[in-house]
Motif scaffolding. Structure first.
Motif, PDB file in Angstrom:
ATOM      1  N   THR A  34     -62.329  30.629 -23.654  1.00 38.79           N
ATOM      2  CA  THR A  34     -61.421  31.868 -23.356  1.00 38.79           C
ATOM      3  C   THR A  34     -62.426  32.877 -22.748  1.00 38.79           C
ATOM      4  O   THR A  34     -61.853  33.682 -22.003  1.00 38.79           O
ATOM      5  N   THR A  35     -63.656  32.890 -22.893  1.00 38.49           N
ATOM      6  CA  THR A  35     -64.567  33.701 -22.009  1.00 38.49           C
ATOM      7  C   THR A  35     -64.368  33.445 -20.739  1.00 38.49           C
ATOM      8  O   THR A  35     -64.353  34.495 -19.981  1.00 38.49           O
ATOM      9  N   ALA A  38     -61.058  34.848 -19.321  1.00 37.37           N
ATOM     10  CA  ALA A  38     -60.721  36.423 -19.542  1.00 37.37           C
ATOM     11  C   ALA A  38     -61.588  36.939 -18.543  1.00 37.37           C
ATOM     12  O   ALA A  38     -61.276  38.188 -18.277  1.00 37.37           O
ATOM     13  N   CYS A  39     -62.907  36.413 -18.170  1.00 36.05           N
ATOM     14  CA  CYS A  39     -63.894  37.413 -17.699  1.00 36.05           C
ATOM     15  C   CYS A  39     -64.113  36.863 -16.122  1.00 36.05           C
ATOM     16  O   CYS A  39     -64.917  37.727 -15.496  1.00 36.05           O
ATOM     17  N   TRP A  43     -68.260  35.934 -16.836  1.00 32.26           N
ATOM     18  CA  TRP A  43     -68.344  35.203 -18.014  1.00 32.26           C
ATOM     19  C   TRP A  43     -69.607  34.928 -18.593  1.00 32.26           C
ATOM     20  O   TRP A  43     -69.996  35.042 -19.899  1.00 32.26           O
ATOM     21  N   SER A  83     -59.465  36.281 -28.370  1.00 30.88           N
ATOM     22  CA  SER A  83     -58.981  36.652 -26.892  1.00 30.88           C
ATOM     23  C   SER A  83     -58.814  38.068 -26.516  1.00 30.88           C
ATOM     24  O   SER A  83     -59.222  38.376 -25.404  1.00 30.88           O
ATOM     25  N   LYS A  87     -61.475  40.040 -23.739  1.00 32.84           N
ATOM     26  CA  LYS A  87     -60.897  40.596 -22.656  1.00 32.84           C
ATOM     27  C   LYS A  87     -61.395  42.078 -22.695  1.00 32.84           C
ATOM     28  O   LYS A  87     -61.680  42.606 -21.648  1.00 32.84           O
ATOM     29  N   ASP A  88     -61.294  42.696 -23.642  1.00 29.55           N
ATOM     30  CA  ASP A  88     -61.940  44.032 -24.030  1.00 29.55           C
ATOM     31  C   ASP A  88     -63.162  44.217 -23.460  1.00 29.55           C
ATOM     32  O   ASP A  88     -63.639  45.225 -22.636  1.00 29.55           O
ATOM     33  N   CYS A  90     -64.788  42.339 -21.471  1.00 26.81           N
ATOM     34  CA  CYS A  90     -65.025  42.272 -19.797  1.00 26.81           C
ATOM     35  C   CYS A  90     -64.685  43.467 -19.217  1.00 26.81           C
ATOM     36  O   CYS A  90     -65.554  43.978 -18.447  1.00 26.81           O
ATOM     37  N   ASP A  91     -63.606  44.166 -19.729  1.00 26.78           N
ATOM     38  CA  ASP A  91     -63.390  45.365 -19.082  1.00 26.78           C
ATOM     39  C   ASP A  91     -64.411  46.549 -19.654  1.00 26.78           C
ATOM     40  O   ASP A  91     -64.600  47.310 -18.591  1.00 26.78           O
TER      41      ASP A  91
END
Length: 130
Positions: A34-35, A38-39, A43, A83, A87-88, A90-91
């Motif tokens: 997932t990481t 998303a990233c 990551w 998830s 994602k948050d 990473c942003d």
């Protein structure tokens, strides 16, 4: 007979591995995948911060907050799913750190970890283990 005593870094590395053993292999694989999804290129940084801040993804209970993020209103951030959380994160790292020139764990340390003098080096050592 000479007794060999492990270094502090070796002890910390072993503690991380023991903590990982408490998280099921299925969960770790899911978190890692997932990481990565998303990233993208971030990551490794996101994963390493999570490993350090959550004792290898074991100390975040029902909040999905593996990164030790605090809420603006006080307390800790929480998300309904991992998830969404990753994602948050990473942003958040992109906009609040990387875009502002804080592009290494050492540069991020003061803002992310307050008064810690070792956070950056520890996150780098986790990245180096990947």
């Amino acid at each position: 007979e000479i007794e060999v005593v492990p270094s502090r870094a070796e002890v910390k590395r072993e503690e991380r591995h023991l903590a990982l053993a408490r998280t099921s292999p299925h969960d770790r694989a899911t978190y890692l995948e997932t990481t990565k999804e998303a990233c993208g290129d971030l990551w490794e940084l996101v994963w390493a911060i999570g490993v350090y801040e959550s004792a290898n993804y074991t100390a975040w209970a029902n909040t999905n907050n593996a990164w030790g993020r605090k809420s603006i209103s006080g307390g800790w951030m929480s998300w309904p799913s991992f998830s969404l959380a990753v994602k948050d994160e990473c942003d958040y790292l992109q906009t609040q750190y990387l875009d502002k020139g804080l592009d290494t764990p050492e540069k991020m340390q003061k803002k992310y970890a307050g008064g810690s003098t070792t956070w950056g080096a520890r996150v780098v050592s986790i990245i180096d283990e990947l």
